[in-house]
Design a protein around this motif. Structure first.
Motif, PDB file in Angstrom:
ATOM      1  N   GLY A   8       1.280  -1.113  -0.088  1.00  0.00           N
ATOM      2  CA  GLY A   8       0.122  -0.277   0.543  1.00  0.00           C
ATOM      3  C   GLY A   8       0.944   1.293  -0.033  1.00  0.00           C
ATOM      4  O   GLY A   8       1.731   1.705   0.856  1.00  0.00           O
ATOM      5  N   GLY A   9       0.778   2.162  -0.808  1.00  0.00           N
ATOM      6  CA  GLY A   9       1.570   3.348  -0.924  1.00  0.00           C
ATOM      7  C   GLY A   9       2.714   3.796  -1.503  1.00  0.00           C
ATOM      8  O   GLY A   9       3.421   4.062  -1.866  1.00  0.00           O
ATOM      9  N   ASP A  10       2.936   1.804  -2.393  1.00  0.00           N
ATOM     10  CA  ASP A  10       4.087   2.231  -3.283  1.00  0.00           C
ATOM     11  C   ASP A  10       4.179   2.542  -4.523  1.00  0.00           C
ATOM     12  O   ASP A  10       5.146   3.039  -5.245  1.00  0.00           O
ATOM     13  CB  ASP A  10       4.417   0.347  -3.620  1.00  0.00           C
ATOM     14  N   THR A  11       2.658   2.966  -5.176  1.00  0.00           N
ATOM     15  CA  THR A  11       2.464   3.973  -6.434  1.00  0.00           C
ATOM     16  C   THR A  11       2.783   5.518  -5.653  1.00  0.00           C
ATOM     17  O   THR A  11       1.804   5.679  -4.927  1.00  0.00           O
ATOM     18  CB  THR A  11       1.420   3.787  -6.592  1.00  0.00           C
ATOM     19  N   ASN A  12       3.872   6.779  -5.699  1.00  0.00           N
ATOM     20  CA  ASN A  12       3.853   7.226  -5.515  1.00  0.00           C
ATOM     21  C   ASN A  12       3.714   8.336  -6.479  1.00  0.00           C
ATOM     22  O   ASN A  12       3.821   8.228  -7.807  1.00  0.00           O
ATOM     23  CB  ASN A  12       5.290   7.729  -4.566  1.00  0.00           C
ATOM     24  N   PHE A  13       4.156   9.506  -6.177  1.00  0.00           N
ATOM     25  CA  PHE A  13       4.446  10.876  -7.463  1.00  0.00           C
ATOM     26  C   PHE A  13       5.970  10.659  -8.347  1.00  0.00           C
ATOM     27  O   PHE A  13       5.451  11.175  -9.435  1.00  0.00           O
ATOM     28  CB  PHE A  13       4.112  12.470  -6.827  1.00  0.00           C
ATOM     29  N   MET A  14       6.850   9.376  -7.993  1.00  0.00           N
ATOM     30  CA  MET A  14       7.643   9.517  -8.655  1.00  0.00           C
ATOM     31  C   MET A  14       7.546   9.142  -9.865  1.00  0.00           C
ATOM     32  O   MET A  14       8.266  10.357 -10.780  1.00  0.00           O
ATOM     33  CB  MET A  14       8.813   9.144  -7.993  1.00  0.00           C
ATOM     34  N   PRO A  15       6.452   8.199  -9.967  1.00  0.00           N
ATOM     35  CA  PRO A  15       6.557   7.779 -11.594  1.00  0.00           C
ATOM     36  C   PRO A  15       5.911   8.475 -12.396  1.00  0.00           C
ATOM     37  O   PRO A  15       6.071   8.687 -13.991  1.00  0.00           O
ATOM     38  CB  PRO A  15       5.694   6.431 -11.454  1.00  0.00           C
ATOM     39  N   VAL A  16       4.590   9.482 -11.535  1.00  0.00           N
ATOM     40  CA  VAL A  16       3.994  10.078 -12.995  1.00  0.00           C
ATOM     41  C   VAL A  16       4.161  11.142 -12.930  1.00  0.00           C
ATOM     42  O   VAL A  16       4.481  12.084 -14.417  1.00  0.00           O
ATOM     43  CB  VAL A  16       2.845  10.228 -11.547  1.00  0.00           C
TER      44      VAL A  16
END
Length: 163
Positions: free
Chosen positions: A129-137
């Motif tokens: 949970g939360g491993d997708t953040n703003f960095m890839p975006v």
């Protein structure tokens, strides 16, 4: 279009010898090179190894020993062992890394995203949970919080406890 110059990935996409695929090279390198090649498990029909360009920490792949690119070409014993080892690797990842979930899948064919279309492989990507953040975006960058050597050691220890 932005371009990212990454010549170090050349050995992953095109192998040094030009005679074998990267999976065949790692399998045929022998047990003594398993740490160097991040091979976690060797079975009769399949093996498992860490992805050296992971989408997430602990991203690994289960690969038939036989060089086969199409799912329809798999033999019954290869299919059975593939899913037995996928199940084992999920248990190992749960034990070593405590993820909240998993993405398990394969890309069949170049247009489907297969980086090595000639040798079928199944990805197992642990997720938190939360491993997708703003960095890839915003920056088109993935942050992997742990080195491959440390992750390999954790997974190998968990595998030895389970097997």
């Amino acid at each position: 279009m932005d371009r990212l110059w990454a010549p170090w990935r050349g050995v992953y996409v095109v192998n040094k010898s030009g005679t074998e695929c990267i999976f065949c090279e790692k399998l045929n390198a022998g047990v003594e090179k398993d740490f160097e090649n991040y091979v976690l498990y060797r079975g009769d029909n399949v093996f498992a190894l860490l992805n050296i360009y992971p989408y997430n920490n602990g991203h690994l792949m289960v690969v038939p020993n036989r060089h086969v690119g199409e799912i329809e070409e798999l033999k019954l014993e290869e299919m059975q062992e593939l899913f037995t080892v996928i199940q084992l690797m999920v248990r190992v990842q749960r034990s070593a890394l405590s993820p909240d979930g998993f993405n398990v899948g394969m890309n069949l064919g170049k247009v489907a995203g297969a980086g090595i279309p000639g040798h079928l492989h199944i990805h197992i990507v642990p997720r938190w949970g939360g491993d997708t953040n703003f960095m890839p975006v915003l920056a088109d960058v993935r942050v992997i919080p742990e080195g491959l050597e440390a992750t390999y050691a954790k997974l190998k220890q968990a595998l030895e406890r389970i097997v």
